[in-house]
Design a protein around this motif. Structure first.
Motif, PDB file in Angstrom:
ATOM      1  N   ALA A  33      29.512-106.453   3.865  1.00  0.00           N
ATOM      2  CA  ALA A  33      30.017-107.393   4.865  1.00  0.00           C
ATOM      3  C   ALA A  33      30.966-106.629   5.673  1.00  0.00           C
ATOM      4  O   ALA A  33      31.314-105.245   5.468  1.00  0.00           O
ATOM      5  N   ARG A  34      31.221-107.318   7.060  1.00  0.00           N
ATOM      6  CA  ARG A  34      31.926-106.507   7.696  1.00  0.00           C
ATOM      7  C   ARG A  34      33.299-106.181   7.455  1.00  0.00           C
ATOM      8  O   ARG A  34      33.959-105.255   7.633  1.00  0.00           O
ATOM      9  N   ARG A  35      33.626-107.310   6.468  1.00  0.00           N
ATOM     10  CA  ARG A  35      35.168-107.109   6.135  1.00  0.00           C
ATOM     11  C   ARG A  35      34.910-107.379   4.304  1.00  0.00           C
ATOM     12  O   ARG A  35      35.068-108.254   3.946  1.00  0.00           O
ATOM     13  N   PRO A  36      34.604-106.225   3.944  1.00  0.00           N
ATOM     14  CA  PRO A  36      34.373-106.122   2.421  1.00  0.00           C
ATOM     15  C   PRO A  36      35.518-106.647   1.534  1.00  0.00           C
ATOM     16  O   PRO A  36      35.472-107.265   0.355  1.00  0.00           O
ATOM     17  N   GLU A  37      36.808-106.706   2.101  1.00  0.00           N
ATOM     18  CA  GLU A  37      37.970-107.545   1.426  1.00  0.00           C
ATOM     19  C   GLU A  37      37.990-108.782   1.226  1.00  0.00           C
ATOM     20  O   GLU A  37      38.284-109.369   0.289  1.00  0.00           O
ATOM     21  N   GLN A  38      36.740-109.568   1.866  1.00  0.00           N
ATOM     22  CA  GLN A  38      36.427-110.660   1.549  1.00  0.00           C
ATOM     23  C   GLN A  38      35.683-111.122   0.337  1.00  0.00           C
ATOM     24  O   GLN A  38      35.493-112.262  -0.313  1.00  0.00           O
TER      25      GLN A  38
END
Length: 299
Positions: A33-38
């Motif tokens: 993902a672009r934002r793996p924290e999601q």
């Protein structure tokens, strides 16, 4: 199920539904993902089953690094899912150059790049299944989504050719071609071209998507399960259409194309060189003859 999956765009939409379903059934996932924290909630729930990876699919260096990290972590890749992408609506002449470039880079060039990055690993394994999340818009053209569909037609065509290219290597390829599903494709993920007067049908479609009143028929959880079942099948299809709406569109488009083809066939055949034998009369060409349905049934 203990397959290792590599899924792009796994933080939302169909990619999220598929990631959750694979993990729930015991699979392991390199979830990009672009934002793996999601993906933190999935890590908390599934621990070492999931490897979150930062990936902008338009960045080729990141693609290579993510694929290498996934193989290093899990030891192999069994299923690769090119899911990351977004839609855009508008008249063909209205799109900005950046919008056109972004569509092709994300929805066509990126899955090709990911595919090329994973193929050496799958080839050495002698196995693997690549799922390209295309669209019924990769088989049937519709007003208002010409640039999106240009990318999806390209992806479905690439997948069909690739399937023939890698079959002898033990690698399978399927273009998954859904109709409308209840994700954020027509919501937060949808972009729009500037409006131009005169394109009533296109503008109406854009307004409809933007209104939030578009409620697709497809269930992403059922689509995810269909894909999980698909990779277990000994003879998976090269094209898998998902949803009754998509099936209706494709059936009508195939009938229209066939009728148009037959109507213009005399012109088609008239362009062979005078010294050339009609292809259908050759031994190879006879393989391409279509038998009437009543003859097929009799056999």
């Amino acid at each position: 199920m203990n397959n290792v999956w590599f899924i792009t765009g796994s933080s939302r939409g169909l990619g999220r539904s598929l990631t959750e379903a694979v993990l729930a059934q015991g699979g392991r996932v390199a979830a990009t993902a672009r934002r793996p924290e999601q993906l933190a909630d999935l890590v908390a729930q599934y621990g070492s089953q999931v490897l979150p990876l930062a990936l902008d699919v338009t960045d080729h260096a990141q693609i290579a690094a993510a694929v290498a990290a996934a193989v290093a972590h899990f030891g192999r890749l069994d299923v690769v899912v090119n899911n990351a992408g977004f839609g855009i609506t508008g008249a063909a002449e209205a799109y900005t150059e950046e919008q056109v470039r972004s569509q092709l880079e994300t929805n066509l060039y990126a899955p090709i790049a990911v595919t090329r990055a994973v193929l050496p690993y799958l080839r050495r394994q002698g196995s693997g299944h690549i799922l390209q999340i295309s669209s019924i818009g990769g088989r049937v053209g519709n007003a208002g989504v010409s640039i999106y569909q240009a990318a999806k037609f390209g992806l479905s065509g690439f997948s069909e050719a690739l399937a023939k290219e890698v079959a002898s290597l033990g690698i399978r390829v399927t273009a998954v071609e859904p109709g409308g599903f209840r994700t954020d494709w027509a919501g937060a993920s949808m972009a729009y071209a500037p409006t131009i007067d005169g394109y009533e049908l296109v503008n109406q479609r854009a307004e409809y998507f933007a209104s939030g009143n578009f409620v697709p028929l497809g269930d992403p959880a059922k689509a995810a399960q269909a894909m999980i079942d698909l990779v277990q099948h000994p003879h998976p299809p090269v094209h898998l259409v998902l949803g009754s709406e998509a099936a209706a569109f494709l059936r009508q488009a195939d009938a229209d194309r066939r009728a148009e083809f037959e109507q213009w066939l005399p012109v088609t055949l008239s362009t062979d060189h005078d010294e050339a034998e009609n292809f259908f009369a050759t031994e190879v060409g006879k393989l391409y003859q279509v038998k009437p349905q009543n003859q097929q049934a009799a056999e």
